[in-house]
Scaffold this motif. Structure first.
Motif, PDB file in Angstrom:
ATOM      1  N   GLN A 201       0.833  -1.203   0.000  1.00 15.23           N
ATOM      2  CA  GLN A 201       0.000   0.000   0.000  1.00 15.23           C
ATOM      3  C   GLN A 201       0.869   1.255   0.000  1.00 15.23           C
ATOM      4  O   GLN A 201       0.587   2.229  -0.711  1.00 15.23           O
ATOM      5  CB  GLN A 201      -0.942  -0.007   1.215  1.00 15.23           C
ATOM      6  CG  GLN A 201      -1.924   1.147   1.263  1.00 15.23           C
ATOM      7  CD  GLN A 201      -2.792   1.244   0.020  1.00 15.23           C
ATOM      8  OE1 GLN A 201      -3.169   0.243  -0.562  1.00 15.23           O
ATOM      9  NE2 GLN A 201      -3.087   2.471  -0.410  1.00 15.23           N
ATOM     10  N   HIS A 202       1.932   1.223   0.780  1.00 15.35           N
ATOM     11  CA  HIS A 202       2.859   2.355   0.833  1.00 15.35           C
ATOM     12  C   HIS A 202       3.474   2.597  -0.543  1.00 15.35           C
ATOM     13  O   HIS A 202       3.545   3.732  -1.031  1.00 15.35           O
ATOM     14  CB  HIS A 202       3.952   2.073   1.870  1.00 15.35           C
ATOM     15  CG  HIS A 202       5.007   3.140   1.956  1.00 15.35           C
ATOM     16  ND1 HIS A 202       4.889   4.243   2.772  1.00 15.35           N
ATOM     17  CD2 HIS A 202       6.196   3.268   1.317  1.00 15.35           C
ATOM     18  CE1 HIS A 202       5.957   5.010   2.633  1.00 15.35           C
ATOM     19  NE2 HIS A 202       6.773   4.437   1.756  1.00 15.35           N
ATOM     20  N   PHE A 207       4.485   5.285  -5.872  1.00 15.99           N
ATOM     21  CA  PHE A 207       4.449   5.297  -7.344  1.00 15.99           C
ATOM     22  C   PHE A 207       3.622   6.468  -7.866  1.00 15.99           C
ATOM     23  O   PHE A 207       3.972   7.093  -8.870  1.00 15.99           O
ATOM     24  CB  PHE A 207       3.887   3.977  -7.888  1.00 15.99           C
ATOM     25  CG  PHE A 207       4.695   2.759  -7.522  1.00 15.99           C
ATOM     26  CD1 PHE A 207       6.030   2.871  -7.151  1.00 15.99           C
ATOM     27  CD2 PHE A 207       4.113   1.502  -7.537  1.00 15.99           C
ATOM     28  CE1 PHE A 207       6.779   1.747  -6.811  1.00 15.99           C
ATOM     29  CE2 PHE A 207       4.854   0.370  -7.203  1.00 15.99           C
ATOM     30  CZ  PHE A 207       6.182   0.498  -6.841  1.00 15.99           C
ATOM     31  N   ASP A 208       2.501   6.765  -7.197  1.00 11.03           N
ATOM     32  CA  ASP A 208       1.674   7.903  -7.595  1.00 11.03           C
ATOM     33  C   ASP A 208       2.441   9.214  -7.419  1.00 11.03           C
ATOM     34  O   ASP A 208       2.403  10.096  -8.278  1.00 11.03           O
ATOM     35  CB  ASP A 208       0.380   7.947  -6.770  1.00 11.03           C
ATOM     36  CG  ASP A 208      -0.573   6.815  -7.112  1.00 11.03           C
ATOM     37  OD1 ASP A 208      -0.360   6.158  -8.151  1.00 11.03           O
ATOM     38  OD2 ASP A 208      -1.515   6.578  -6.341  1.00 11.03           O
ATOM     39  N   GLU A 209       3.136   9.336  -6.292  1.00 13.03           N
ATOM     40  CA  GLU A 209       3.922  10.539  -6.017  1.00 13.03           C
ATOM     41  C   GLU A 209       5.074  10.670  -7.007  1.00 13.03           C
ATOM     42  O   GLU A 209       5.385  11.773  -7.481  1.00 13.03           O
ATOM     43  CB  GLU A 209       4.460  10.484  -4.577  1.00 13.03           C
ATOM     44  CG  GLU A 209       5.270  11.696  -4.156  1.00 13.03           C
ATOM     45  CD  GLU A 209       4.459  12.982  -4.115  1.00 13.03           C
ATOM     46  OE1 GLU A 209       5.064  14.059  -4.225  1.00 13.03           O
ATOM     47  OE2 GLU A 209       3.216  12.901  -3.974  1.00 13.03           O
ATOM     48  N   TYR A 210       5.683   9.535  -7.344  1.00  9.91           N
ATOM     49  CA  TYR A 210       6.806   9.542  -8.297  1.00  9.91           C
ATOM     50  C   TYR A 210       6.338  10.066  -9.657  1.00  9.91           C
ATOM     51  O   TYR A 210       7.031  10.856 -10.304  1.00  9.91           O
ATOM     52  CB  TYR A 210       7.378   8.129  -8.444  1.00  9.91           C
ATOM     53  CG  TYR A 210       8.636   8.066  -9.294  1.00  9.91           C
ATOM     54  CD1 TYR A 210       9.895   8.175  -8.714  1.00  9.91           C
ATOM     55  CD2 TYR A 210       8.565   7.924 -10.680  1.00  9.91           C
ATOM     56  CE1 TYR A 210      11.043   8.141  -9.480  1.00  9.91           C
ATOM     57  CE2 TYR A 210       9.710   7.894 -11.462  1.00  9.91           C
ATOM     58  CZ  TYR A 210      10.951   7.997 -10.849  1.00  9.91           C
ATOM     59  OH  TYR A 210      12.083   7.972 -11.615  1.00  9.91           O
ATOM     60  N   LEU A 211       5.158   9.627 -10.088  1.00  9.85           N
ATOM     61  CA  LEU A 211       4.606  10.083 -11.367  1.00  9.85           C
ATOM     62  C   LEU A 211       4.429  11.596 -11.369  1.00  9.85           C
ATOM     63  O   LEU A 211       4.712  12.272 -12.364  1.00  9.85           O
ATOM     64  CB  LEU A 211       3.277   9.380 -11.639  1.00  9.85           C
ATOM     65  CG  LEU A 211       2.561   9.718 -12.946  1.00  9.85           C
ATOM     66  CD1 LEU A 211       3.386   9.280 -14.149  1.00  9.85           C
ATOM     67  CD2 LEU A 211       1.190   9.066 -12.998  1.00  9.85           C
ATOM     68  N   LYS A 212       3.993  12.143 -10.238  1.00 14.13           N
ATOM     69  CA  LYS A 212       3.776  13.587 -10.146  1.00 14.13           C
ATOM     70  C   LYS A 212       5.086  14.364 -10.242  1.00 14.13           C
ATOM     71  O   LYS A 212       5.173  15.374 -10.934  1.00 14.13           O
ATOM     72  CB  LYS A 212       3.066  13.933  -8.825  1.00 14.13           C
ATOM     73  CG  LYS A 212       1.623  13.467  -8.747  1.00 14.13           C
ATOM     74  CD  LYS A 212       1.054  13.759  -7.366  1.00 14.13           C
ATOM     75  CE  LYS A 212      -0.342  13.144  -7.209  1.00 14.13           C
ATOM     76  NZ  LYS A 212      -0.837  13.294  -5.830  1.00 14.13           N
ATOM     77  N   VAL A 237       8.328  -6.690  -9.714  1.00 12.01           N
ATOM     78  CA  VAL A 237       7.960  -6.269  -8.356  1.00 12.01           C
ATOM     79  C   VAL A 237       6.961  -5.116  -8.425  1.00 12.01           C
ATOM     80  O   VAL A 237       5.929  -5.126  -7.738  1.00 12.01           O
ATOM     81  CB  VAL A 237       9.216  -5.854  -7.554  1.00 12.01           C
ATOM     82  CG1 VAL A 237       8.826  -5.156  -6.249  1.00 12.01           C
ATOM     83  CG2 VAL A 237      10.081  -7.077  -7.250  1.00 12.01           C
ATOM     84  N   VAL A 238       7.239  -4.128  -9.269  1.00 11.13           N
ATOM     85  CA  VAL A 238       6.338  -2.974  -9.399  1.00 11.13           C
ATOM     86  C   VAL A 238       4.962  -3.421  -9.889  1.00 11.13           C
ATOM     87  O   VAL A 238       3.930  -2.991  -9.367  1.00 11.13           O
ATOM     88  CB  VAL A 238       6.936  -1.918 -10.351  1.00 11.13           C
ATOM     89  CG1 VAL A 238       5.908  -0.833 -10.672  1.00 11.13           C
ATOM     90  CG2 VAL A 238       8.176  -1.287  -9.738  1.00 11.13           C
ATOM     91  N   LYS A 239       4.948  -4.290 -10.896  1.00 12.98           N
ATOM     92  CA  LYS A 239       3.673  -4.770 -11.427  1.00 12.98           C
ATOM     93  C   LYS A 239       2.870  -5.513 -10.364  1.00 12.98           C
ATOM     94  O   LYS A 239       1.648  -5.368 -10.271  1.00 12.98           O
ATOM     95  CB  LYS A 239       3.911  -5.665 -12.643  1.00 12.98           C
ATOM     96  CG  LYS A 239       4.333  -4.901 -13.890  1.00 12.98           C
ATOM     97  CD  LYS A 239       4.672  -5.840 -15.039  1.00 12.98           C
ATOM     98  CE  LYS A 239       5.135  -5.073 -16.265  1.00 12.98           C
ATOM     99  NZ  LYS A 239       5.535  -5.962 -17.378  1.00 12.98           N
ATOM    100  N   CYS A 240       3.546  -6.339  -9.572  1.00 12.97           N
ATOM    101  CA  CYS A 240       2.844  -7.095  -8.516  1.00 12.97           C
ATOM    102  C   CYS A 240       2.352  -6.178  -7.409  1.00 12.97           C
ATOM    103  O   CYS A 240       1.312  -6.437  -6.804  1.00 12.97           O
ATOM    104  CB  CYS A 240       3.754  -8.184  -7.947  1.00 12.97           C
ATOM    105  SG  CYS A 240       3.998  -9.560  -9.079  1.00 12.97           S
ATOM    106  N   ILE A 241       3.109  -5.114  -7.129  1.00 15.15           N
ATOM    107  CA  ILE A 241       2.659  -4.130  -6.132  1.00 15.15           C
ATOM    108  C   ILE A 241       1.375  -3.460  -6.629  1.00 15.15           C
ATOM    109  O   ILE A 241       0.407  -3.292  -5.893  1.00 15.15           O
ATOM    110  CB  ILE A 241       3.744  -3.067  -5.887  1.00 15.15           C
ATOM    111  CG1 ILE A 241       4.989  -3.684  -5.232  1.00 15.15           C
ATOM    112  CG2 ILE A 241       3.197  -1.922  -5.042  1.00 15.15           C
ATOM    113  CD1 ILE A 241       4.779  -4.284  -3.875  1.00 15.15           C
TER     114      ILE A 241
END
Length: 659
Positions: A201-202, A207-212, A237-241
């Motif tokens: 969840q973290h 990932f959302d913050e990174y996109l911004k 790993v990113v895809k599974c998250i």
């Protein structure tokens, strides 16, 4: 809620099942149908009990007997079903690192996707089955940062999902950016620490913050900063998250698409997820690939092996025609990501130290005398902005008293001529010409009308109208009206006005709009359905429509694109879908069209040329990024493989680089 496709069998009797299996295998031959029916309809816990009962009743090992009686892929599938999950994973990993070479894809799939408890069970099962330490074996068989990340995952020490620190979210996103994009070289240790330890969840929030802050998804940065098996592991790993179900849906699709089937992957996933999230995987698969997992298995496999896999799949979502919560969550997440503002970048920039007269001389020299220097023409035309090309046209006329377009048309031919001449037109002139070609003569090319009208902004539409009137002495609206009909005509005419609202989202209005789109009461006529969609999709601003689509998912658990495909057909459906995809992610829309223009036998050069010209100064750089994200291959690579000669050289110059 249980999301597996295989459940405990009601009225289960281990002794009775053991006897049935014994009878199916005794004598000459074996009753494979009986074996697959029984084993695929029992849960793993029940199968383990059957193994114990079989040994008690007959003093024999059931798995050994199954191996003896069955063969090939069917045998591998049935035997895999008989092992407890942890022992199944242990066997897969042992096979992946045994002998010559290592099956890195298997290691990545298992270790990137399992929970902490599943990892702990796997380590214990490996020790029990092979009397060896799993970490030591993996360390001995891998190397570098790939090895380090595998060891981190093997600890099963990821923070649990209730561990989320809002302050740390921003810091982690910043640390990842500084470890990669903002650093000379890459700090791999930072990627390993954050992606290997933080809770799911973290990390989703990171990932959302990174996109911004980066203006691009974390996946694209990983592709740019990391390489080899380490890159593949971190992407997994990113895809599974983000969504384990989506990760496995993609793995299954790739295992079956194209020539041949990766049966080991297919078997491993169908067995390991059958009692965890197979229903979610099916739903995402159906939404993402517009085809059910059931039907793809049916088309790609055969015999008892096929029957057993279909039993594990548990149903055909094409027949059901439904859209489910997990697929809705994936779609909703994509809408949220699309709402984040990303800088659009073309691949063709204005040339520094530009000299229009000098370029005109280079072009004249390239076409003068015997033969033509296509390379010199490509070098000038593809390395100048459209505004600079317009200056070159004027300079050429002033210097030589000749029409550069006429000279180019005379000297060049085929696909290269279409590409170079298209680049010399203004964007509005080029679009107007493409629209004119789509409506003149016998038949209409609706796909071109849809592509251009559904993706251009108000200013571009107005410029196209002016260019069309000037070139053909009639209005674009009149030609569209006379060459199309019904709701499709109304959609195109509405878009041709260039009157789309340009304001921000309005939440209350978005909720009302979503409700209108979702209203499918049986009393509604077909006319009112299309009219409602037209009045919203053709007039609301892009930010507002993104909010409408999010509200639609909340309201119906459906994605609006799915709803359009289910309720409409033909050109009307295709036009609305194009608008939705353009609103959602315009670069991804064009990436998909470019891919389809080159995949399979033959190349749709008209589409390829049109998009490469029209997007080269707008968002072709972004399209390149979406292309590699969607298809795991670069646009540059696909153009290089699918085209040839000077046409390829010019396209690659417009593409602007290899990703």
């Amino acid at each position: 809620v249980y999301r597996g496709s295989v459940k405990d069998f009601q009225g289960f009797d281990a002794n009775q099942d053991a006897e049935a299996l014994y009878n199916a295998m005794k004598g000459f031959g074996s009753d494979k149908e009986a074996i697959l029916d029984l084993i695929t309809s029992r849960s793993n816990k029940q199968r383990v009990e059957i193994c114990q009962a079989y040994k008690s009743l007959y003093g024999k090992d059931l798995i050994a007997d199954l191996k003896y009686e069955l063969t090939g892929k069917f045998e591998r599938l049935i035997v895999s079903l008989m092992r407890p999950p942890a022992y199944g994973d242990a066997k897969e990993i042992k096979d992946a690192i045994s002998g010559v070479g290592t099956d890195e894809k298997c290691l990545i799939e298992i270790l990137a996707s399992r929970t902490n408890q599943e990892i702990h069970d796997l380590v214990a099962a490996y020790k029990d089955a092979y009397e060896r330490d799993l970490e030591a074996d993996i360390v001995g068989d891998t190397s570098g940062h790939f090895k380090k990340m595998l060891v981190v995952l093997l600890q099963g020490a990821r923070e649990e999902d209730d561990v989320v620190s809002e302050d740390l979210v921003e810091q982690d996103a910043k640390d990842l950016l500084e470890a990669g994009e903002l650093k000379w070289g890459t700090d791999e240790a930072q990627f390993i620490y954050i992606l290997g330890r933080r809770s799911r969840q973290h990390l989703r929030l990171v990932f959302d913050e990174y996109l911004k802050i980066a203006g691009k998804p974390i996946e694209r940065s990983i592709r740019g900063e990391l390489s080899g098996d380490f890159e593949k592991l971190m992407l997994a790993v990113v895809k599974c998250i983000r969504s384990t179900a989506e990760y496995f849906a993609e793995r299954l699709y790739k295992a079956m698409k194209g020539l041949g089937t990766r049966d080991n992957t297919l078997i491993r996933i169908m067995v390991s997820r059958s009692e965890i999230d197979m229903l979610d995987i099916r739903e995402v698969f159906r939404t993402k690939y517009e085809k059910s997992l059931y039907n793809m298995i049916k088309e790609d496999t055969s015999g008892e092996y096929k029957k057993a896999l279909l039993k594990l799949c548990g149903g055909d979502d094409d027949a059901a025609g439904e859209f489910f919560p997990e697929a809705a969550q994936v779609a909703y997440r994509m809408w949220e990501l699309s709402a984040v503002k990303v800088e659009l970048r073309g691949t063709v920039q204005p040339a520094g130290d530009f000299n229009d007269d000098g370029d005109a001389q280079v072009l004249r020299k390239a076409m003068k005398g015997l033969g033509t220097d296509e390379g010199a023409i490509i070098e000038v035309v593809t390395k100048r902005s459209n505004a600079q090309r317009q200056q070159i046209l004027k300079a050429y006329k002033a210097h030589y008293g000749r029409d550069l377009m006429a000279d180019l048309k005379s000297e060049l031919s085929g696909s290269l001529a279409k590409l170079i001449l298209g680049l010399m037109l203004t964007p509005a002139q080029y679009d107007a010409k493409q629209l004119r070609k789509a409506v003149e003569g016998a038949g209409t090319d609706e796909s071109i009308l849809i592509e251009i009208m559904a993706t251009r902004n108000n200013q571009e539409i107005k410029a196209i109208n002016e260019a069309y009137q000037e070139a053909y002495h009639k209005s674009l609206e009149d030609d569209l009206s006379s060459d199309t009909s019904g709701h499709f005509k109304r959609i195109l005419v509405s878009l041709a006005l260039g009157n789309r609202d340009e304001g921000p989202e309005n939440l209350s209005q978005a909720q009302e709009d979503a409700k209108k789109l979702a209203d499918v009461s049986s009393n509604d006529s077909s006319d009112s359905l299309e009219t409602r969609f037209l009045s919203i999709l053709c007039t609301r601003s892009y930010p507002h429509l993104r909010r409408v689509f999010q509200e639609f998912i909340k309201m119906t658990n459906h994605d609006v694109e799915h709803a359009i495909k289910k309720r409409m057909s033909g050109d009307v459906r295709d036009a609305f879908v194009a608008i939705v995809r353009s609103v959602k992610n315009k670069p991804a829309f064009f990436a998909d069209k470019l891919y389809k223009s080159m995949k399979g036998a033959g190349t749709d050069e008209r589409t390829l040329t049109r998009i490469m010209i029209s997007r080269s100064e707008i968002d072709l750089f972004n399209i390149r990024g979406e292309f590699i994200d969607l298809f795991d291959k670069s646009l540059h690579h696909m153009i290089e493989k699918d085209t040839s000669g000077d046409y390829r050289k010019a396209l690659l110059a417009l593409c602007g680089g290899e990703d």
